[in-house]
Design an enzyme around this catalytic site. Structure first.
Site, PDB file in Angstrom:
ATOM      1  CB  CYS A 164      39.099  44.294  45.955  1.00  0.00           C
ATOM      2  SG  CYS A 164      40.481  43.520  45.512  1.00  0.00           S
ATOM      3  CG  HIS A 303      36.276  46.090  40.858  1.00  0.00           C
ATOM      4  ND1 HIS A 303      36.629  46.549  41.968  1.00  0.00           N
ATOM      5  CD2 HIS A 303      36.913  44.883  40.782  1.00  0.00           C
ATOM      6  CE1 HIS A 303      37.468  45.669  42.608  1.00  0.00           C
ATOM      7  NE2 HIS A 303      37.709  44.894  41.913  1.00  0.00           N
ATOM      8  CD  GLU A 314      33.246  46.055  36.544  1.00  0.00           C
ATOM      9  OE1 GLU A 314      32.717  46.976  37.381  1.00  0.00           O
ATOM     10  OE2 GLU A 314      34.373  45.895  36.357  1.00  0.00           O
ATOM     11  CE  LYS A 335      40.048  49.046  41.614  1.00  0.00           C
ATOM     12  NZ  LYS A 335      38.388  49.145  41.419  1.00  0.00           N
ATOM     13  CG  HIS A 340      42.938  47.403  43.240  1.00  0.00           C
ATOM     14  ND1 HIS A 340      42.126  47.899  44.055  1.00  0.00           N
ATOM     15  CD2 HIS A 340      42.551  46.302  42.661  1.00  0.00           C
ATOM     16  CE1 HIS A 340      41.320  46.939  44.426  1.00  0.00           C
ATOM     17  NE2 HIS A 340      41.391  45.776  43.535  1.00  0.00           N
ATOM     18  CG  PHE A 400      40.756  38.005  45.088  1.00  0.00           C
ATOM     19  CD1 PHE A 400      40.300  38.010  43.768  1.00  0.00           C
ATOM     20  CD2 PHE A 400      42.271  37.788  45.257  1.00  0.00           C
ATOM     21  CE1 PHE A 400      41.349  38.245  42.804  1.00  0.00           C
ATOM     22  CE2 PHE A 400      43.077  37.755  44.515  1.00  0.00           C
ATOM     23  CZ  PHE A 400      42.854  38.110  43.169  1.00  0.00           C
TER      24      PHE A 400
END
Length: 414
Positions: A164, A303, A314, A335, A340, A400
């Site tokens: 991502c 994010h 986060e 998002k 996403h 990830f």
């Protein structure tokens, strides 16, 4: 060698709202969700998920049928976004030699649609031979290769695949290249198309995807909310033209913003579970690289994927970095509206951050009616933020594999 300032002179995208930048930003600031219900009937087990597509994108119209036929959809989105950014920067597609101009692109998946089509033709339809284009349609560097060929870019041509964070890292590396003087112009961004049946099933198996029916799909992605249900996948492409500041001024280019910092770190702890310490390092590195203090930041595009693991981590990282200022720090997760786009998300959100600084309006987090107590401690934007000076902002991308990328931007006149 002195570091150059890096101007942003072109923005282009293919989004679920279309490709018109003012309309795209207006609909985001209004809190309009592009998430819809996707149901397939031609599979062994039909998919029924919320999804974000780009229904108005016609590759044959955008690129011409001969060129479009040479590309998987992720490269079509990339090239269309690149052409739009190039035009927005006032640059011609053909011209004098551009031997040291480059393209650095990001994609998490590459040509998965092409590969899946090949698997079906071999195993379901019993074909003995695939198209000679199968390899070049599927390769991850197809997007930057096509862009470089079409725009005559003879310098670096590179793709980054970092889940991502792919396009955020591509932008950061392009920024470093222009700032160092290695290239006067680098086109950068990202694209992804997670519509392949196997890709969607793989994400479903992780149990991080939201579920929704046709009625509830638009509100399926709820970052930082107590009732969040997971992330929503989407397709898209987004491109930025980064240019040496003096080079841009010499040709009379419109400077739409400035990229001033880039921070990158790895959690080095877990493949899918994020760690606040790694995100803190990336945030701190971006601020230091930009010569900014936490008090200088007026907005953060988070994010914010709406996962139970990711959202609280986060917020914890932001609270650590911004300390006493955190409760006043405007934060939003867009998002919640555009979904996403995986490897394209960082570039899409970088464009949103640049537009927020340019228009002095920060978009909201949609559907955040009931914040998770674990995500409190920052100023979540329930509606668009207006009437407050926005001079510097951060855009977060956390992936990830523990890869964290943070980009720092300034408004064009600050």
């Amino acid at each position: 060698m002195a570091q150059r300032r890096v101007a942003i002179t072109g923005l282009g995208l293919v989004s679920p709202y279309g490709g018109d930048l003012p309309d795209f930003f207006e609909r985001l600031t209004a809190g309009e969700s592009a998430i819809r219900h996707l149901q397939t009937a031609d599979q062994p087990r039909p998919l029924s998920i919320p999804f974000v597509s780009c229904p108005d994108f016609n590759p044959d119209q955008a690129l011409g049928k001969p060129l479009a036929s040479m590309m998987d959809r992720f490269a079509q989105l990339a090239t269309a976004a690149a052409f739009a950014a190039w035009s927005d920067a006032g640059l011609e597609r053909s011209g004098p030699a551009r031997e040291n101009w480059g393209c650095i692109w990001g994609t998490a998946l590459g040509g998965t649609l092409a590969y899946e089509k090949g698997y079906r033709e071999l195993w379901q339809k019993g074909r003995e031979r695939l198209s000679p284009l199968a390899v070049v349609l599927g390769m991850n560097n197809a997007a930057n290769a096509h862009i470089s060929i079409q725009l005559g870019l003879g310098g670096i041509s590179m793709s980054h695949t970092v889940a991502c964070a792919s396009s955020a890292i591509a932008i950061g590396e392009a920024f470093l290249r222009v700032r160092s003087g290695a290239a006067p112009v680098v086109l950068t961004g990202g694209s992804d198309v997670p519509q392949a049946y196997g890709v969607a099933r793989a994400w479903e198996a992780l149990r991080v995807m939201a579920s929704a029916d046709e009625h509830s799909a638009p509100a399926a992605c709820r970052p930082f909310a107590a009732d969040r249900r997971g992330l929503v996948l989407g397709e898209g492409g987004a491109a930025l033209v980064l240019e040496d500041w003096e080079h841009a001024r010499a040709r009379g280019a419109r400077i739409q913003g400035e990229i001033v910092g880039y921070g990158y770190s790895c959690d080095h702890s877990h493949l899918v579970r994020p760690e606040a310490a790694g995100q803190v390092r990336a945030l701190g590195l971006a601020l230091a690289d930009a010569g900014l203090q936490p008090d200088d930041i007026d907005y953060v595009n988070a994010h914010g994927t709406a996962t139970a693991e990711g959202d609280p981590v986060e917020v914890s990282a932001l609270k650590t970095v911004f300390g006493p200022r955190a409760p006043e720090l405007p934060v939003s997760a867009t998002k919640s509206m555009h979904g996403h786009q995986l490897g394209a998300a960082g570039a899409m959100e970088a464009i949103i951050t640049v537009l927020a600084l340019r228009h002095q309006v920060a978009p909201p987090t949609a559907h955040l009616d009931n914040p998770d107590p674990a995500c409190l401690g920052v100023r979540h934007l329930h509606a668009a933020l207006r009437g407050q000076p926005l001079e510097a902002a951060l855009s977060n991308s956390f992936a990830f594999g523990g890869s964290n990328a943070v980009l720092a931007f300034r408004a064009p006149d600050s």
